[in-house]
Each structure stands twice: as structure tokens, then as C-alpha cells.
Design an enzyme around this catalytic site. Structure first.
Site, PDB file in Angstrom:
ATOM      1  N   LYS A 279       0.825  -1.217   0.000  1.00  0.00           N
ATOM      2  CA  LYS A 279       0.000   0.000   0.000  1.00  0.00           C
ATOM      3  C   LYS A 279       0.853   1.257   0.000  1.00  0.00           C
ATOM      4  O   LYS A 279       0.555   2.226  -0.687  1.00  0.00           O
ATOM      5  CB  LYS A 279      -0.932   0.015   1.217  1.00  0.00           C
ATOM      6  CG  LYS A 279      -2.141  -0.877   1.053  1.00  0.00           C
ATOM      7  CD  LYS A 279      -3.184  -0.529   2.105  1.00  0.00           C
ATOM      8  CE  LYS A 279      -4.414  -1.409   1.976  1.00  0.00           C
ATOM      9  NZ  LYS A 279      -5.378  -1.182   3.055  1.00  0.00           N
TER      10      LYS A 279
ATOM     11  N   LYS B 112      -5.139 -10.277  -6.796  1.00  0.00           N
ATOM     12  CA  LYS B 112      -6.364 -10.599  -6.050  1.00  0.00           C
ATOM     13  C   LYS B 112      -7.450  -9.549  -6.319  1.00  0.00           C
ATOM     14  O   LYS B 112      -7.123  -8.380  -6.583  1.00  0.00           O
ATOM     15  CB  LYS B 112      -6.067 -10.714  -4.551  1.00  0.00           C
ATOM     16  CG  LYS B 112      -5.770  -9.409  -3.878  1.00  0.00           C
ATOM     17  CD  LYS B 112      -5.759  -9.519  -2.356  1.00  0.00           C
ATOM     18  CE  LYS B 112      -5.515  -8.126  -1.796  1.00  0.00           C
ATOM     19  NZ  LYS B 112      -5.493  -8.008  -0.367  1.00  0.00           N
TER      20      LYS B 112
ATOM     21  N   LYS C 116     -10.716  -3.832  -3.639  1.00  0.00           N
ATOM     22  CA  LYS C 116     -11.356  -2.528  -3.828  1.00  0.00           C
ATOM     23  C   LYS C 116     -10.381  -1.520  -4.420  1.00  0.00           C
ATOM     24  O   LYS C 116     -10.778  -0.592  -5.104  1.00  0.00           O
ATOM     25  CB  LYS C 116     -11.864  -1.995  -2.477  1.00  0.00           C
ATOM     26  CG  LYS C 116     -13.216  -2.559  -2.091  1.00  0.00           C
ATOM     27  CD  LYS C 116     -13.582  -2.251  -0.661  1.00  0.00           C
ATOM     28  CE  LYS C 116     -13.243  -3.395   0.247  1.00  0.00           C
ATOM     29  NZ  LYS C 116     -13.911  -3.425   1.542  1.00  0.00           N
TER      30      LYS C 116
HETATM   31  P1  TYM Z   1     -10.378  -6.568   4.162  1.00  0.00           P
HETATM   32  O1  TYM Z   1     -11.432  -5.567   4.492  1.00  0.00           O
HETATM   33  O2  TYM Z   1      -9.341  -6.203   3.169  1.00  0.00           O
HETATM   34  O3  TYM Z   1     -11.044  -7.913   3.680  1.00  0.00           O
HETATM   35  C1  TYM Z   1     -12.114  -8.523   4.393  1.00  0.00           C
HETATM   36  C2  TYM Z   1     -12.006 -10.026   4.248  1.00  0.00           C
HETATM   37  O4  TYM Z   1     -12.103 -10.419   2.879  1.00  0.00           O
HETATM   38  C3  TYM Z   1     -10.991 -11.244   2.527  1.00  0.00           C
HETATM   39  N1  TYM Z   1     -10.625 -10.958   1.135  1.00  0.00           N
HETATM   40  C4  TYM Z   1     -10.513 -11.887   0.176  1.00  0.00           C
HETATM   41  N2  TYM Z   1     -10.696 -13.216   0.194  1.00  0.00           N
HETATM   42  C5  TYM Z   1     -10.530 -13.887  -0.973  1.00  0.00           C
HETATM   43  N3  TYM Z   1     -10.200 -13.271  -2.148  1.00  0.00           N
HETATM   44  C6  TYM Z   1      -9.992 -11.950  -2.198  1.00  0.00           C
HETATM   45  N4  TYM Z   1      -9.687 -11.354  -3.355  1.00  0.00           N
HETATM   46  C7  TYM Z   1     -10.153 -11.190  -0.999  1.00  0.00           C
HETATM   47  N5  TYM Z   1     -10.049  -9.861  -0.711  1.00  0.00           N
HETATM   48  C8  TYM Z   1     -10.343  -9.741   0.610  1.00  0.00           C
HETATM   49  C9  TYM Z   1      -9.890 -10.839   3.491  1.00  0.00           C
HETATM   50  O5  TYM Z   1      -8.924 -11.852   3.632  1.00  0.00           O
HETATM   51  C10 TYM Z   1     -10.665 -10.596   4.760  1.00  0.00           C
HETATM   52  O6  TYM Z   1     -10.900 -11.795   5.468  1.00  0.00           O
HETATM   53  N6  TYM Z   1      -7.318  -6.146   8.032  1.00  0.00           N
HETATM   54  C11 TYM Z   1      -8.583  -6.713   7.602  1.00  0.00           C
HETATM   55  C12 TYM Z   1      -9.743  -6.263   8.474  1.00  0.00           C
HETATM   56  C13 TYM Z   1      -9.552  -6.530   9.921  1.00  0.00           C
HETATM   57  C14 TYM Z   1      -9.638  -7.774  10.572  1.00  0.00           C
HETATM   58  C15 TYM Z   1      -9.382  -7.511  11.949  1.00  0.00           C
HETATM   59  C16 TYM Z   1      -9.899  -9.079  10.136  1.00  0.00           C
HETATM   60  C17 TYM Z   1      -9.265  -5.578  10.866  1.00  0.00           C
HETATM   61  N7  TYM Z   1      -9.157  -6.169  12.071  1.00  0.00           N
HETATM   62  C18 TYM Z   1      -9.388  -8.544  12.911  1.00  0.00           C
HETATM   63  C19 TYM Z   1      -9.899 -10.098  11.095  1.00  0.00           C
HETATM   64  C20 TYM Z   1      -9.641  -9.834  12.444  1.00  0.00           C
HETATM   65  C21 TYM Z   1      -8.840  -6.266   6.189  1.00  0.00           C
HETATM   66  O7  TYM Z   1      -8.399  -5.230   5.777  1.00  0.00           O
HETATM   67  O8  TYM Z   1      -9.674  -7.080   5.500  1.00  0.00           O
END
Ligand code: TYM
Length: 342
Positions: free
Chosen positions: A118, A201, A204
Site C-alpha cells: 500500500k 487478487k 477494492k
Molecule cells: P479486508 O477488508 O481487506 O477484507 C475482508 C475479508 O475479505 C478477505 N478478502 C478476500 N478473500 C478472498 N479473495 C480476495 N480477493 C479477498 N479480498 C479480501 C480478506 O482476507 C478478509 O478476510 N485487516 C482486515 C480487516 C480486519 C480484521 C481484523 C480481520 C481488521 N481487524 C481482525 C480479522 C480480524 C482487512 O483489511 O480485511
């Protein structure tokens, strides 16, 4: 089921950084969250504090936070079974994050690949300290609730690993406090790829919208994007990530949605054209996400009710979080405020 159950716990969250969750969020995470509701005490939250590690429009962030909550519910999160809440409603997340920041090495935080990616995009100088320390806040999100499992997609594996390391380190220095959590990553759907760039992947922050399947898009847009998905110059439908990433991604999406093994899908498509596969993927995706979209819109018609549900969830979450934080504060040696007995 009440929140006082002694069942093992899981916790997870998705950033409210867009107008819609995408198919990667849904298949990589939400589908598995819904399944865990049967066997675990479940906590799902909206990490709005994570979202502001990059600039956000305040009014839009508020709207997207509600929208994300509505999509969780429409996608199958049952507020009677799960604790659903907004991160900033539970101040213990930021409080524990500070303590964990103080036991995290600078080098350790610098090795987090998502920060590297990022910050490389916007230039390291423009990246905020919040973005840098984000995985530590995520560790706090998790460790506060002492969960056994964290259901996430594959891209969050390294962050959960950091939470494990910090739990072990804290326990070692200050005595048994945290549960060492495991990442629950399903094989199916763990990584959904961009339709236009099937080696990256689905995300967004992808360079263009056409590679994304959003839960909140009009079904016609979704069908069009799947029809225009990048494949290859060949005509054979085979599962081969290296040489046929586009076709492989479509097969994996279809397999996850229909729960049919990849090999049996490949056998079904023998002698058929890419167009057949795309039509079937499109039908399966739309059939699954359209009801989620309409239910989300219904829920958004009553923001007061959504806010009430979120307040209820935050009160339950705080009950757990406050207990862990008090334990942590006592262990690190903070003088308790007057009137508190330790
Ligand atoms: P985030 O918001 O980027 O994504 C949310 C969830 O979606 C999954 N994901 C995917 N899975 C498969 N293929 C993809 N292309 C794909 N893109 C996203 C992510 O693995 C995730 O499970 N840091 C985290 C949010 C967070 C969090 C936490 C998660 C903050 N605190 C505590 C678990 C526990 C995040 O940015 O996910």
C-alpha cells in the site's frame, strides 16, 4: 445463543472502505463466518478505525459503515447468534493497540507485506503512521476477545501470524493472558482474483472497476463484467493457475458457489467453449448475490434500527473487551484508578 456461552470463539471484520463488499470478501470470508455461527460464539465487527489509515470522507465513512453492517446481515450474519459491532464503539481496541505497539519491533512491523504494497502505491512519505501500525491494531482487535479462530481470506494470513506472535510474547513476559488464535482459511474461495487481471487478487483498490464483482452492483453490470473476464487464446477449459489464470479463477468461483469439485466441473466442460463457462458463472453469481443486494437495500431503509442493533452489539462486545483490558493493564503495571480493586 447468548454471548455468555462457553463455546470456542471466533472473530473477524471487513473494512468499510467501499460502497460494496466484493466477491472476494464474500467467498473468502463472509460465507465462512456464516458457517461458524453453528459451532462457535461469533463476533463480527466493522473496522472503521482501520479505514481511516487512508483518507476517508467522513460522511461517506459513516454511510459505508452502516452499509457494511447491512451486508453482513443480508449475507447471513444472525444478530441473535453473533455479536455485531463497530470497532470505534469499543474504545478498548485502541487502548490495547497501544500496549501491543510497545511490544512490537519496528523491524517486525516493517516486514508486513500489505503495508509495503500500500505504501509503495502512494509513496512511503505519504503513508500514515496509522497505516504502518495497522497490523498491531488488528492484533488488538483479535486478542481482546481471546478467540480460538479468525476466519479470513489468504491475504490476512501474515497479520494473524503477527497477532499470534504478540500473544505469545505478551504471555511470556507478563504471564498467561491471551489465547493464541489460529487463522481459519478455507481452501475454497481463499483467494478470488481480479476478472481483468487474474494474477492479482480481487480488491477494492484495483486499478479499474471492471475486474470487480460487487455485491451491491446491478446484476446486469455483474453479468457484463463476467462476460468480459480475461481468459486466454486457447479454448480448453482446464484448472491451471500458472498458464490459465482467468479460466482457473472462473472455475474456482463456480466451484465455491456450487460446492462442486473443480475436477467434476472440468469434466462437465469438456468440449465446451469459454462462453458456456462464463454464462454459468454469471448465473450462479447473480443468483447468490442478488438476494443479498435487495436485503441490504431493505435494511438500509431503516438506519435507526441498524444503529440500534450495532449499539446492542457494542455493549456486548465491551463486556468482553473491558475484562481483557483490565487484565492487561494490571499485568503491565498500570496503577489502577482510585476505587478499583485489583
Ligand atoms: P479486508 O477488508 O481487506 O477484507 C475482508 C475479508 O475479505 C478477505 N478478502 C478476500 N478473500 C478472498 N479473495 C480476495 N480477493 C479477498 N479480498 C479480501 C480478506 O482476507 C478478509 O478476510 N485487516 C482486515 C480487516 C480486519 C480484521 C481484523 C480481520 C481488521 N481487524 C481482525 C480479522 C480480524 C482487512 O483489511 O480485511
Amino acid at each position: 445463543m447468548s454471548e455468555t456461552t462457553s463455546r470456542p470463539r471466533v472473530l473477524s471484520g471487513m473494512q468499510p472502505s467501499g460502497n460494496s463488499l466484493h466477491l472476494g470478501n464474500y467467498l473468502g470470508a463472509l460465507v465462512n463466518w456464516v458457517k461458524t455461527q453453528h459451532d462457535y460464539q461469533t463476533l463480527f465487527f466493522i473496522p472503521d478505525m482501520h479505514a481511516i489509515t487512508v483518507a476517508q470522507d467522513p460522511a461517506q465513512l459513516r454511510e459505508r459503515t452502516r452499509k457494511t453492517a447491512a451486508q453482513y446481515i443480508a449475507g447471513g450474519i444472525d444478530v441473535d447468534k453473533s455479536i455485531l459491532f463497530v470497532q470505534s464503539h469499543v474504545p478498548e481496541h485502541a487502548q490495547l493497540a497501544w500496549v501491543l505497539n510497545c511490544i512490537t519491533g519496528f523491524g517486525e512491523a516493517s516486514r508486513m507485506t500489505q503495508f509495503k504494497d500500500k505504501s509503495a502505491k502512494g509513496g512511503a512519505e505519504a503513508a500514515s503512521v496509522g497505516l504502518f501500525t495497522y497490523p498491531v491494531l488488528m492484533a488488538a482487535d483479535i486478542l481482546l476477545y481471546r478467540p480460538q479462530g479468525v476466519p479470513v481470506g489468504d491475504d490476512q494470513r501474515q497479520h494473524v501470524e503477527l497477532a499470534r506472535d504478540l500473544a505469545k510474547r505478551f504471555n511470556h513476559r507478563f504471564g498467561e493472558t491471551f489465547t493464541v488464535p489460529e487463522a481459519f482459511i478455507q481452501k475454497e474461495g481463499a483467494r478470488i482474483y481480479d476478472l481483468q487481471n487474474p494474477t492479482a487478487k480481487m480488491s477494492k483498490s484495483a486499478s479499474g472497476p471492471n475486474g470487480l464483482i460487487n455485491l451491491m452492483d446491478d446484476p446486469k453490470v455483474t453479468a457484463k463484467r463476467i462476460k468480459s473476464a480475461v481468459t486466454d487464446a486457447d479454448t480448453v477449459i482446464a484448472h491451471d493457475r500458472e498458464n490459465k489464470p482467468g479460466v482457473t479463477n472462473l472455475l474456482e468461483i463456480l466451484s465455491t458457489l456450487t460446492e462442486k469439485p473443480i475436477q467434476s466441473l472440468v469434466a462437465d466442460y469438456e468440449g465446451k467453449m469459454y462462453g458456456h463457462l462464463k454464462a454459468d458463472v454469471s448465473e450462479a453469481v447473480v443468483a447468490r448475490i442478488e438476494p443479498i443486494r435487495s436485503r441490504t437495500l431493505e435494511l438500509l431503509d431503516d438506519p435507526g434500527e441498524l444503529d440500534r442493533l450495532l449499539a446492542q452489539g457494542a455493549a456486548k462486545a465491551r463486556g468482553i473487551a473491558a475484562e481483557t483490558l483490565a487484565d492487561v493493564y494490571a499485568k503491565v503495571g498500570f496503577l489502577p484508578p482510585m476505587g478499583t480493586v485489583v
